[in-house]
Write a protein that holds these residues in place. Sequence first.
Motif, short mmCIF file in Angstrom:
data_model
loop_
_atom_site.label_atom_id
_atom_site.label_comp_id
_atom_site.label_asym_id
_atom_site.label_seq_id
_atom_site.Cartn_x
_atom_site.Cartn_y
_atom_site.Cartn_z
N LEU A 184 0.84 -1.19 0.00
CA LEU A 184 0.00 0.00 0.00
C LEU A 184 0.88 1.24 0.00
N VAL A 185 0.36 2.31 -0.58
CA VAL A 185 0.99 3.62 -0.51
C VAL A 185 0.06 4.55 0.26
N ALA A 186 0.52 5.00 1.42
CA ALA A 186 -0.27 5.91 2.24
C ALA A 186 0.04 7.34 1.82
N SER A 187 -0.89 7.93 1.11
CA SER A 187 -0.72 9.28 0.59
C SER A 187 -1.12 10.32 1.64
N GLY A 188 -0.54 11.49 1.52
CA GLY A 188 -1.06 12.62 2.26
C GLY A 188 -2.35 13.10 1.59
N PRO A 189 -3.05 14.08 2.18
CA PRO A 189 -4.31 14.55 1.60
C PRO A 189 -4.11 15.26 0.27
N ASP A 202 -10.05 20.44 4.51
CA ASP A 202 -9.21 21.64 4.60
C ASP A 202 -8.45 21.69 5.93
N GLU A 203 -9.10 21.26 6.98
CA GLU A 203 -8.47 21.25 8.31
C GLU A 203 -7.30 20.26 8.34
N ILE A 204 -7.52 19.08 7.79
CA ILE A 204 -6.46 18.06 7.76
C ILE A 204 -5.33 18.52 6.86
N ALA A 205 -5.67 19.07 5.69
CA ALA A 205 -4.65 19.53 4.75
C ALA A 205 -3.79 20.64 5.35
N ALA A 206 -4.41 21.55 6.11
CA ALA A 206 -3.66 22.64 6.72
C ALA A 206 -2.64 22.11 7.72
N ALA A 207 -3.04 21.10 8.48
CA ALA A 207 -2.10 20.50 9.43
C ALA A 207 -0.93 19.86 8.70
N TRP A 208 -1.22 19.22 7.59
CA TRP A 208 -0.17 18.56 6.79
C TRP A 208 0.82 19.60 6.28
N GLN A 209 0.27 20.67 5.72
CA GLN A 209 1.14 21.69 5.14
C GLN A 209 2.00 22.37 6.20
N ALA A 210 1.50 22.42 7.43
CA ALA A 210 2.25 23.06 8.52
C ALA A 210 3.32 22.13 9.10
N ARG A 211 3.09 20.82 9.07
CA ARG A 211 3.95 19.91 9.83
C ARG A 211 4.77 18.92 9.02
N ALA A 212 4.44 18.68 7.77
CA ALA A 212 5.20 17.70 7.00
C ALA A 212 6.63 18.19 6.79
N PHE A 250 4.85 13.50 7.16
CA PHE A 250 3.91 13.91 8.21
C PHE A 250 3.74 12.84 9.28
N HIS A 251 3.74 11.56 8.88
CA HIS A 251 3.41 10.49 9.82
C HIS A 251 4.45 10.33 10.93
N VAL A 252 5.63 10.91 10.78
CA VAL A 252 6.66 10.76 11.83
C VAL A 252 6.62 11.92 12.83
N THR A 253 5.81 12.92 12.59
CA THR A 253 5.82 14.10 13.44
C THR A 253 4.86 13.98 14.61
N GLY A 254 5.17 14.70 15.69
CA GLY A 254 4.27 14.80 16.83
C GLY A 254 3.71 16.20 16.90
N LEU A 255 3.13 16.56 18.02
CA LEU A 255 2.55 17.89 18.16
C LEU A 255 3.65 18.95 18.25
#
Length: 255
Positions: A184-189, A202-212, A250-255
């Motif tokens: 499987l390939v786990a894509s970002g939004p 949009d909420e999920i995408a914003a978090a991705w753009q801020a933290r990836a 993104f998947h390796v980041t924390g808060l």
Amino acid sequence: MSGLLDGKCVLITGVINHASIAFGVAQRAQHEGARIVLTGHGRLHMVEHVAQRLPNPPPVIELDVTDAAQLASLAERTREFVPRVDGVVHSIAWAPPGAIGADFVAANWDDAARTLQVSTWSLPALAHALSPLMPPGSAIVGIDFDASVAWPGYDWMGVAKAGLEGAARYLACALGPRGIRVNLVASGPLRTAAARGEPRFDEIAAAWQARAPLGWDTADTGKVARTCVALLSDWLPATTGEIVHADGGFHVTGL
């Protein structure tokens, strides 16, 4: 210069429009030398129309994964265009309105079951349908969205993706002795047609753009497509049952 998929025949599901992940995979697969076949469900003319945007417009065959007769005839219908299937891309997911972005606890079984049938069960069903055409060394690649956590509003689609991850592992074990890899390939939004059904995209995408760590562009399917093509190629011959993240880290980041 040879491409990663020279001489390979690949069946790709889930092409809806030119912004879909599956279209990006089809485009990259052809660039790398593959001969492809697309499947579509329902308004087949839409898939046929978008297929014309590919460098070499491929054939399109109908596939409703909830239709037993269509699954049973899939290998025969595919053989009309290619002699074998070296690679399969599973990019199928759907949920009725009551199963996503609503009240998770209140969802009825019919909606939940439909979500699981289309989005989870379809992976092994597709593999079973095409297995007569798949030689040793073939690869199946499914499109995932990280199901290790609960995403706001994703609801039963999140459950279905968790099921997809489990199904891929069992499928990898079942098909491994035949030399067929399943990953499987786990894509970002990504802002695809499917994303329009996710109320908190949009909420999920914003978090991705801020933290990836590598950044993230919700309009760029190309990086995910390249990852899929790498898994379809012969360059990862000992890799199966994996979830490869193409999400900017993104998947390796924390808060």
